[in-house]
Design a protein around this motif. Structure first.
Motif, mmCIF file in Angstrom:
data_model
loop_
_atom_site.group_PDB
_atom_site.id
_atom_site.type_symbol
_atom_site.label_atom_id
_atom_site.label_comp_id
_atom_site.label_asym_id
_atom_site.label_seq_id
_atom_site.Cartn_x
_atom_site.Cartn_y
_atom_site.Cartn_z
ATOM 1 N N VAL A 85 0.906 -1.451 0.026
ATOM 2 C CA VAL A 85 0.314 0.245 0.209
ATOM 3 C C VAL A 85 0.137 1.172 -0.265
ATOM 4 O O VAL A 85 1.798 1.520 0.683
ATOM 5 C CB VAL A 85 -1.230 0.082 1.381
ATOM 6 C CG1 VAL A 85 -0.408 0.100 2.108
ATOM 7 C CG2 VAL A 85 -2.070 1.255 0.960
ATOM 8 N N PRO A 90 0.385 5.424 0.221
ATOM 9 C CA PRO A 90 -0.957 6.758 0.962
ATOM 10 C C PRO A 90 0.853 8.007 -0.047
ATOM 11 O O PRO A 90 1.434 7.498 -0.461
ATOM 12 C CB PRO A 90 -0.476 6.158 2.060
ATOM 13 C CG PRO A 90 1.136 6.294 2.416
ATOM 14 C CD PRO A 90 0.577 4.737 1.894
ATOM 15 N N SER A 135 -9.679 -0.853 2.766
ATOM 16 C CA SER A 135 -9.073 -1.864 3.679
ATOM 17 C C SER A 135 -9.240 -3.922 2.615
ATOM 18 O O SER A 135 -10.183 -3.618 1.860
ATOM 19 C CB SER A 135 -8.790 -2.203 5.013
ATOM 20 O OG SER A 135 -9.916 -2.178 4.996
ATOM 21 N N LEU A 159 -5.682 1.445 4.191
ATOM 22 C CA LEU A 159 -5.107 3.533 3.210
ATOM 23 C C LEU A 159 -6.663 4.267 4.152
ATOM 24 O O LEU A 159 -7.539 3.588 3.751
ATOM 25 C CB LEU A 159 -4.984 3.358 1.727
ATOM 26 C CG LEU A 159 -5.179 4.860 0.932
ATOM 27 C CD1 LEU A 159 -3.466 5.247 1.519
ATOM 28 C CD2 LEU A 159 -5.632 4.401 -0.235
ATOM 29 N N GLU A 167 -2.719 11.232 4.178
ATOM 30 C CA GLU A 167 -2.949 10.099 4.406
ATOM 31 C C GLU A 167 -1.987 8.868 4.583
ATOM 32 O O GLU A 167 -0.792 9.520 4.959
ATOM 33 C CB GLU A 167 -2.792 9.362 2.310
ATOM 34 C CG GLU A 167 -4.107 10.260 1.955
ATOM 35 C CD GLU A 167 -3.915 9.334 0.166
ATOM 36 O OE1 GLU A 167 -4.387 10.398 -0.760
ATOM 37 O OE2 GLU A 167 -2.888 8.819 -0.078
ATOM 38 N N GLY A 178 -0.907 4.966 5.266
ATOM 39 C CA GLY A 178 -1.275 3.527 5.461
ATOM 40 C C GLY A 178 -1.148 3.081 6.984
ATOM 41 O O GLY A 178 -0.534 2.837 7.276
ATOM 42 N N ARG A 238 -3.365 3.597 -5.727
ATOM 43 C CA ARG A 238 -2.149 3.693 -4.105
ATOM 44 C C ARG A 238 -2.191 1.546 -3.592
ATOM 45 O O ARG A 238 -1.393 1.610 -3.038
ATOM 46 C CB ARG A 238 -3.318 3.555 -3.464
ATOM 47 C CG ARG A 238 -2.373 5.605 -3.388
ATOM 48 C CD ARG A 238 -3.908 6.317 -2.499
ATOM 49 N NE ARG A 238 -3.971 7.445 -1.997
ATOM 50 C CZ ARG A 238 -3.986 8.671 -3.318
ATOM 51 N NH1 ARG A 238 -4.919 8.140 -5.010
ATOM 52 N NH2 ARG A 238 -4.615 10.091 -3.325
#
Length: 601
Positions: A303, A305, A398, A414, A468, A470, A550
């Motif tokens: 992931v 961000p 998620s 995220l 953001e 993660g 992402r």
């Protein structure tokens, strides 16, 4: 005539000897110079190429003692690609009484704030390795060690940029070389390695997630149980774990493995390499590192961000780094509306005040100007309270692998946040990690206490800013989907902890479509259309396009197999199953996908 005679003789001599009149260049000397330049260029080009080997990034140990207590800090740390710097402070108490020790790290880059703190107790005649996860945005800092009755001098440390891919090796250098047959090189290595004694291995997931490779070079059984739990969580949430000497009970220690041959095996959202022959293992590592350097792979983790755009790229829009858009609409402060109110205020106290002074006198102006200012301030405050409010706004997404055999949930998530005021009191367990954008050098670092897991004390979200985060987590969970037969039909109970929007379950060789259910509710499943017979987990995942980018590093190929017997895939709404789901927010969008096995007949 006599004056011209020598000149004529000289001209006659030059004509008779062309070699003297125009001497030729020396080609041998020029050829040697050209060959030397070409050789230097070739050597320089060879020097720029990667060498198939490894290089240790050692640090100098600094020792101090105060009374019965001794402390050691290595002043240089191999910097991972993101996440946290694993800073080790070794404490030794030769005395007969336990000692309470407070450790803290002050960042020299981010306003000298305490980015990491930890409280430990060192027992009598005990040697203890205490780890401090320092955000990579700090790059270095000041370590303070405090204990009642003792005052240590401060330590300085810095992070070392890796030349090759950064690798954390749990084991000795000799065990690593014998297990991979990779040579130690002096420059341009393929791998930059940090060696850690297995008994002192970190116990938190956050200390592993920044490394693209973590290698267990020695005996797996020599690792402490909580350290192995963190390694297993690292592999299942998107990491790449390599076992040079796999134990016989590797399937029991890695319960998500479906098969136990050697080679690279999918493991949850990550991978595990179970080595056989040392030469094959070393060659495989070099191949994997080469693939990681491809632009399409690039960073570490599943992931990613998005962070703010660099200052030289920022404009008037809402674009983030690499041109990404925020996950929340309208994430900027209402500057335009505030400027409108301020402009009206200026007009009221400027030309309006002048007209009022001429008509009513200066006394009226002394009353009107503070009144208009008060009204303008109240209007700005009213807009903030009534329209924006003081709550945190968020969009959350998620993916969860539900391991019902061990009652746990493996989640990669995220979220995008925006708030007028910074939230406080966020707690993250030891087998979970909070991750910021990959290269967010301009962002402030989080401040956290790591005594029992991670307790965020500051830096999670600036006021009036979008950010953001993660999340990676392996946490206990009783979430489940229960099914039972009723005649020819199938009845479903949603106990997943969130509203069920849609999904599928395969049971009795048939594919059933799940109904929309609130948390705790029951409903009837229906047979899925024939076109959906081969539905998979990835076939249900439907993130918005910015969210897909992402999550682009998720190993979709390993999740794309058709649902097995008893397996289900579900789409949930709400805050999700990540640790930060406990944070009170106004949810703009919550979209979560769960893959697991049903409880039923």
């Amino acid at each position: 005539m006599r004056e011209r005679l020598p000149a004529a003789l000289l001209a006659l001599l030059l004509c008779a000897s062309p070699a003297l009149a125009a001497p030729e260049p020396e080609p041998a000397v020029v050829d040697e110079e050209t060959a030397a330049e070409e050789t230097a260029a070739e050597e320089e080009e060879e020097d720029k190429s990667w060498v198939p080997g490894y290089q240790e990034v050692p640090g100098q140990a600094v020792n101090v003692s105060e009374g019965d207590l001794q402390a050691t800090v290595v002043n240089s740390v191999l910097r991972p690609m993101r996440g946290y710097l694993p800073l080790e402070v070794t404490l030794y108490n030769p005395g007969s009484t336990p000692r309470a020790v407070s450790l803290s790290v002050e960042s020299q880059r981010v306003g000298r704030s305490q980015v990491a703190t930890r409280q430990v107790e060192v027992g009598p005649r005990q040697r203890l390795s205490a780890w401090l996860p320092v955000p990579t945005t700090s790059q270095g800092g000041l370590v303070r060690v405090r204990s009642p009755g003792a005052s240590f001098r401060n330590f300085n440390f810095y992070s070392v940029e890796p030349e090759g891919q950064p690798v954390l090796v749990l084991g000795s250098e000799q065990a690593f070389e014998s297990g991979t047959k990779l040579p130690r090189v002096k420059k341009r290595p393929k791998l930059s390695v940090r060696f850690v004694t297995p008994q002192d291995a970190p116990r938190e997931l956050a200390l592993y997630v920044g490394y693209p490779l973590v290698v267990v070079a020695g005996d797996v059984t020599a690792l402490p149980a909580d350290a192995w739990s963190a390694l297993e969580a690292y592999a299942s949430t998107g990491g790449y774990l390599i076992l040079l000497r796999p134990p016989r009970d590797v399937a029991g220690r890695l319960p998500l493995l479906t098969t136990t041959p050697t080679g690279v095996l999918p493991y949850g959202f990550g991978r595990v390499r179970v080595c056989g022959k040392a030469e094959e293992c070393g060659a495989g590592l070099l191949t994997d590192v080469s693939l990681m350097e491809e632009p399409s792979v690039g960073h570490v983790g599943v992931v990613a961000p998005a962070g703010p755009a660099p200052s030289w790229q920022r404009g008037g829009g809402q674009r983030l780094n690499d041109g990404e858009v925020p996950l929340l609409p309208g994430v900027q402060a209402p500057v335009g509306r505030f400027l409108l109110l301020i402009t009206l205020f200026v007009l009221a106290v400027g030309p309006g005040g002048l007209a009022l002074a001429r008509r009513k006198g200066p006394v009226a102006l002394l009353i009107a100007v503070p009144s208009v200012a008060l009204v303008t301030c109240l209007a700005i405050v009213a807009w903030s309270v009534l329209v924006e409010g003081f709550s945190v706004h968020a969009s959350r997404y998620s993916l969860t692998w539900l391991d019902r055999d061990r009652d746990r949930a493996l989640t990669v998530g995220l979220a995008g946040y925006y708030a007028n005021l910074e939230p406080e009191g966020l707690r993250i367990p030891a087998l979970a990690a909070l991750l910021g954008p990959d290269l967010s050098w301009e962002d402030q670092a989080t401040e956290a206490d790591w005594t029992n897991g991670m307790v965020v004390t500051g830096g999670f979200l600036r006021s009036r800013s979008y950010r953001e985060w993660g999340e990676l987590a392996v946490q206990p969970s009783r979430a489940r989907l229960t099914v039972r037969r009723e005649g020819q039909g199938l009845r479903v109970q949603n106990a997943l902890g969130a509203p069920l929007a849609e999904g599928y379950v395969r049971l009795g060789g048939q594919l059933w479509q799940l109904p929309e259910l609130a948390d705790g509710a029951e409903g009837e499943a229906t047979l899925a259309p024939a076109s959906d017979v081969k539905v998979s987990f990835t076939g249900l995942v439907a993130f918005p396009e910015p969210v897909k980018r992402r999550f682009s590093r998720v190993p979709w190929d390993t999740l794309d197999a058709p649902l097995p017997e008893g397996g289900f895939a579900a789409k949930l709404e709400g805050p999700g199953l990540t640790p930060t789901a406990a944070l009170p927010v106004e949810l703009h969008e919550g979209l979560h996908f769960v893959h697991g096995r049903v409880d039923g007949p």
